[in-house]
Scaffold this motif. Structure first.
Motif, PDB file in Angstrom:
ATOM      1  N   GLY A 170     -33.869   6.660  -7.123  1.00  0.00           N
ATOM      2  CA  GLY A 170     -35.149   6.204  -6.918  1.00  0.00           C
ATOM      3  C   GLY A 170     -36.218   7.412  -7.458  1.00  0.00           C
ATOM      4  O   GLY A 170     -37.158   6.885  -7.849  1.00  0.00           O
ATOM      5  N   ARG A 171     -35.832   8.844  -7.008  1.00  0.00           N
ATOM      6  CA  ARG A 171     -36.839   9.741  -7.487  1.00  0.00           C
ATOM      7  C   ARG A 171     -36.976   9.576  -9.077  1.00  0.00           C
ATOM      8  O   ARG A 171     -38.057   9.731  -9.580  1.00  0.00           O
ATOM      9  CB  ARG A 171     -36.437  11.148  -6.937  1.00  0.00           C
ATOM     10  CG  ARG A 171     -36.480  11.418  -5.600  1.00  0.00           C
ATOM     11  CD  ARG A 171     -36.163  12.732  -5.278  1.00  0.00           C
ATOM     12  NE  ARG A 171     -36.191  13.218  -3.971  1.00  0.00           N
ATOM     13  CZ  ARG A 171     -37.200  13.088  -3.229  1.00  0.00           C
ATOM     14  NH1 ARG A 171     -38.494  13.108  -3.684  1.00  0.00           N
ATOM     15  NH2 ARG A 171     -37.037  13.526  -1.991  1.00  0.00           N
ATOM     16  N   THR A 172     -35.828   9.480  -9.665  1.00  0.00           N
ATOM     17  CA  THR A 172     -35.882   9.511 -11.241  1.00  0.00           C
ATOM     18  C   THR A 172     -36.826   8.731 -11.700  1.00  0.00           C
ATOM     19  O   THR A 172     -37.608   8.620 -12.627  1.00  0.00           O
ATOM     20  CB  THR A 172     -34.546   9.579 -11.785  1.00  0.00           C
ATOM     21  OG1 THR A 172     -33.530  10.459 -11.343  1.00  0.00           O
ATOM     22  CG2 THR A 172     -34.281   9.512 -13.309  1.00  0.00           C
ATOM     23  N   ILE A 173     -36.513   7.276 -11.260  1.00  0.00           N
ATOM     24  CA  ILE A 173     -37.146   5.870 -11.468  1.00  0.00           C
ATOM     25  C   ILE A 173     -38.632   5.815 -11.249  1.00  0.00           C
ATOM     26  O   ILE A 173     -39.556   5.719 -11.908  1.00  0.00           O
ATOM     27  CB  ILE A 173     -36.629   4.814 -11.493  1.00  0.00           C
ATOM     28  CG1 ILE A 173     -34.992   4.797 -12.110  1.00  0.00           C
ATOM     29  CG2 ILE A 173     -37.155   3.514 -11.879  1.00  0.00           C
ATOM     30  CD1 ILE A 173     -33.895   3.652 -11.551  1.00  0.00           C
ATOM     31  N   LEU A 174     -38.795   6.059  -9.886  1.00  0.00           N
ATOM     32  CA  LEU A 174     -40.133   5.559  -9.284  1.00  0.00           C
ATOM     33  C   LEU A 174     -41.215   6.767  -9.240  1.00  0.00           C
ATOM     34  O   LEU A 174     -42.491   6.423  -9.457  1.00  0.00           O
ATOM     35  CB  LEU A 174     -39.798   5.503  -7.550  1.00  0.00           C
ATOM     36  CG  LEU A 174     -38.873   4.424  -7.403  1.00  0.00           C
ATOM     37  CD1 LEU A 174     -38.733   4.410  -5.746  1.00  0.00           C
ATOM     38  CD2 LEU A 174     -39.636   3.008  -7.641  1.00  0.00           C
ATOM     39  N   SER A 175     -40.772   8.073  -9.534  1.00  0.00           N
ATOM     40  CA  SER A 175     -41.598   9.048  -9.753  1.00  0.00           C
ATOM     41  C   SER A 175     -42.519   8.826 -11.007  1.00  0.00           C
ATOM     42  O   SER A 175     -43.480   9.540 -11.194  1.00  0.00           O
ATOM     43  CB  SER A 175     -40.881  10.357  -9.850  1.00  0.00           C
ATOM     44  OG  SER A 175     -40.181  10.572 -10.969  1.00  0.00           O
ATOM     45  N   SER A 229     -47.402   7.915  -7.866  1.00  0.00           N
ATOM     46  CA  SER A 229     -47.864   9.261  -7.856  1.00  0.00           C
ATOM     47  C   SER A 229     -47.372  10.127  -6.490  1.00  0.00           C
ATOM     48  O   SER A 229     -47.204  11.473  -6.714  1.00  0.00           O
ATOM     49  CB  SER A 229     -49.316   9.107  -7.711  1.00  0.00           C
ATOM     50  OG  SER A 229     -49.640   8.614  -6.649  1.00  0.00           O
ATOM     51  N   HIS A 230     -46.946   9.337  -5.503  1.00  0.00           N
ATOM     52  CA  HIS A 230     -46.440  10.155  -4.338  1.00  0.00           C
ATOM     53  C   HIS A 230     -45.118  10.503  -4.081  1.00  0.00           C
ATOM     54  O   HIS A 230     -44.599  11.087  -2.971  1.00  0.00           O
ATOM     55  CB  HIS A 230     -47.123   9.635  -2.986  1.00  0.00           C
ATOM     56  CG  HIS A 230     -48.478   9.678  -3.113  1.00  0.00           C
ATOM     57  ND1 HIS A 230     -49.432  10.872  -2.609  1.00  0.00           N
ATOM     58  CD2 HIS A 230     -49.442   8.765  -3.079  1.00  0.00           C
ATOM     59  CE1 HIS A 230     -50.670  10.537  -2.550  1.00  0.00           C
ATOM     60  NE2 HIS A 230     -50.585   9.323  -3.095  1.00  0.00           N
ATOM     61  N   VAL A 231     -44.207   9.934  -5.125  1.00  0.00           N
ATOM     62  CA  VAL A 231     -42.648  10.102  -5.179  1.00  0.00           C
ATOM     63  C   VAL A 231     -42.457  11.319  -5.993  1.00  0.00           C
ATOM     64  O   VAL A 231     -42.855  11.349  -7.161  1.00  0.00           O
ATOM     65  CB  VAL A 231     -42.081   8.814  -5.835  1.00  0.00           C
ATOM     66  CG1 VAL A 231     -40.627   9.568  -5.859  1.00  0.00           C
ATOM     67  CG2 VAL A 231     -42.187   7.719  -4.673  1.00  0.00           C
ATOM     68  N   GLU A 232     -42.023  12.510  -5.450  1.00  0.00           N
ATOM     69  CA  GLU A 232     -41.396  13.678  -6.055  1.00  0.00           C
ATOM     70  C   GLU A 232     -40.328  13.377  -7.056  1.00  0.00           C
ATOM     71  O   GLU A 232     -39.253  12.803  -6.634  1.00  0.00           O
ATOM     72  CB  GLU A 232     -41.097  14.835  -5.066  1.00  0.00           C
ATOM     73  CG  GLU A 232     -41.288  16.087  -5.755  1.00  0.00           C
ATOM     74  CD  GLU A 232     -41.119  17.268  -4.530  1.00  0.00           C
ATOM     75  OE1 GLU A 232     -41.598  18.207  -4.693  1.00  0.00           O
ATOM     76  OE2 GLU A 232     -40.427  16.805  -3.516  1.00  0.00           O
ATOM     77  N   GLY A 249     -36.743   2.956   0.966  1.00  0.00           N
ATOM     78  CA  GLY A 249     -35.902   1.497   1.116  1.00  0.00           C
ATOM     79  C   GLY A 249     -35.128   1.382  -0.273  1.00  0.00           C
ATOM     80  O   GLY A 249     -34.377   0.771  -0.058  1.00  0.00           O
ATOM     81  N   SER A 250     -35.520   1.882  -1.300  1.00  0.00           N
ATOM     82  CA  SER A 250     -34.653   1.839  -2.510  1.00  0.00           C
ATOM     83  C   SER A 250     -33.175   2.450  -2.129  1.00  0.00           C
ATOM     84  O   SER A 250     -32.183   2.046  -2.629  1.00  0.00           O
ATOM     85  CB  SER A 250     -35.082   2.364  -3.827  1.00  0.00           C
ATOM     86  OG  SER A 250     -35.448   3.827  -3.521  1.00  0.00           O
ATOM     87  N   ALA A 251     -33.065   3.598  -1.408  1.00  0.00           N
ATOM     88  CA  ALA A 251     -32.048   4.303  -1.211  1.00  0.00           C
ATOM     89  C   ALA A 251     -31.111   3.578  -0.142  1.00  0.00           C
ATOM     90  O   ALA A 251     -29.929   3.257  -0.057  1.00  0.00           O
ATOM     91  CB  ALA A 251     -32.476   5.772  -0.595  1.00  0.00           C
ATOM     92  N   ALA A 252     -32.065   2.792   0.662  1.00  0.00           N
ATOM     93  CA  ALA A 252     -31.235   2.179   2.082  1.00  0.00           C
ATOM     94  C   ALA A 252     -30.908   1.007   1.351  1.00  0.00           C
ATOM     95  O   ALA A 252     -29.608   0.391   1.891  1.00  0.00           O
ATOM     96  CB  ALA A 252     -32.330   1.694   3.012  1.00  0.00           C
ATOM     97  N   PHE A 253     -31.299   0.381   0.244  1.00  0.00           N
ATOM     98  CA  PHE A 253     -30.774  -0.795  -0.386  1.00  0.00           C
ATOM     99  C   PHE A 253     -29.366  -0.580  -0.768  1.00  0.00           C
ATOM    100  O   PHE A 253     -28.458  -1.352  -0.974  1.00  0.00           O
ATOM    101  CB  PHE A 253     -31.499  -1.157  -1.372  1.00  0.00           C
ATOM    102  CG  PHE A 253     -30.993  -2.590  -2.404  1.00  0.00           C
ATOM    103  CD1 PHE A 253     -30.947  -3.680  -1.872  1.00  0.00           C
ATOM    104  CD2 PHE A 253     -30.491  -1.977  -3.549  1.00  0.00           C
ATOM    105  CE1 PHE A 253     -30.334  -4.601  -2.748  1.00  0.00           C
ATOM    106  CE2 PHE A 253     -29.443  -3.030  -4.415  1.00  0.00           C
ATOM    107  CZ  PHE A 253     -29.827  -4.314  -3.918  1.00  0.00           C
ATOM    108  N   CYS A 254     -29.089   0.836  -1.466  1.00  0.00           N
ATOM    109  CA  CYS A 254     -27.945   0.938  -1.925  1.00  0.00           C
ATOM    110  C   CYS A 254     -26.933   1.485  -0.760  1.00  0.00           C
ATOM    111  O   CYS A 254     -25.837   0.876  -0.824  1.00  0.00           O
ATOM    112  CB  CYS A 254     -27.766   2.400  -2.738  1.00  0.00           C
ATOM    113  SG  CYS A 254     -29.074   2.299  -4.273  1.00  0.00           S
ATOM    114  N   SER A 255     -27.242   1.959   0.543  1.00  0.00           N
ATOM    115  CA  SER A 255     -26.237   2.111   1.349  1.00  0.00           C
ATOM    116  C   SER A 255     -25.884   0.947   2.115  1.00  0.00           C
ATOM    117  O   SER A 255     -24.927   0.554   2.409  1.00  0.00           O
ATOM    118  CB  SER A 255     -26.814   3.340   2.346  1.00  0.00           C
ATOM    119  OG  SER A 255     -28.077   3.029   2.774  1.00  0.00           O
TER     120      SER A 255
END
Length: 238
Positions: free
Chosen positions: A142-147, A151-154, A96-102
């Motif tokens: 998103g990976r950088t921030i949310l990970s 816990s389930h974000v690589e 969803g965070s990536a979709a917000f950007c696009s």
């Protein structure tokens, strides 16, 4: 062996279908719906940042909500205990965070390309590339921030950067086909106009359904090519 590769190919198309239903259609549907709300309810013009941010938020909510609802239903119907809803929620937030950007980038990119009086094909291609890159950047950020707290974000790695890139290329296809919904710009060049063109006077709900159809078609078209050309184990949906 050929059996495993054909099985792998079938699995790729099953995943492609699941992603289309759970995220790509809801993304297009909710982007279009939020664009109507942005203009009609908030009075935001399509060339404003507020309009872009509203549609980006709609896109993000479509992806997150669609993903979570799809896997909730799948778990309930199949009684599959391997479906971890916390993990699916975290995945939905990342996507969803990536979709917000696009989704936010889509209208400004289209406005800029159309403003430069480019052909429909150039607007289509430019949007594909631009929104695909925006999705990729959003996914990596998103990976950088949310990970850090999901816990389930690589966290970002070289390995998942390749998967993120192939997924982003297919997402770009969804955003490119979405340009076909604009029936006003160079209608004689718009090869999608008879399938997904949204005309003036199209009812809002119908327009949103058409928008979801356009993103779904673009994603399936792009992803089908990727399914065919990527070696086994190298595409994001393996």
């Amino acid at each position: 062996t050929s059996t495993s590769s054909s099985g792998g190919m079938a699995k790729r198309f099953v995943t492609t279908a699941e992603v289309t239903v759970s995220k790509i259609f809801p993304a297009g549907f909710c982007w279009q719906t939020s664009s109507i709300i942005a203009e009609s309810n908030f009075g935001f013009a399509p060339e404003t940042m507020n309009f872009a941010l509203t549609t980006g938020l709609g896109d993000a909510l479509g992806v997150l909500g669609g993903h979570y609802l799809f896997y909730s239903a799948k778990k309930a119907i199949t009684k599959d205990d391997s479906i971890n809803m916390t993990s699916e929620l975290h995945t939905g937030i990342l996507l969803g965070s990536a979709a917000f950007c696009s989704g936010t980038a889509w209208q400004p990119i289209v406005n800029a390309l159309q403003g430069a009086n480019l052909s429909f094909g150039e607007v289509f291609t430019g949007t594909w590339v631009g929104c695909g890159l925006a999705f990729y950047a959003g996914l990596r950020a998103g990976r950088t921030i949310l990970s850090g707290f999901l816990s389930h974000v690589e966290e970002p790695t070289y390995e998942n950067s390749k998967n993120d890139a192939s997924l982003s290329a297919a997402i770009g296809g969804a955003t490119g086909f979405f340009v076909g919904t604009d029936a006003a710009y160079l209608p004689d060049q718009n090869f999608l106009i008879n399938i997904v063109g949204i005309q003036d006077g199209t009812p809002d709900l119908v327009g949103s359904m058409i928008a979801g159809t356009s993103t779904s078609m673009g994603f399936v078209a792009a992803q089908s090519v990727l399914n065919g050309i990527f070696p086994t184990g190298k595409c994001w949906n393996d």
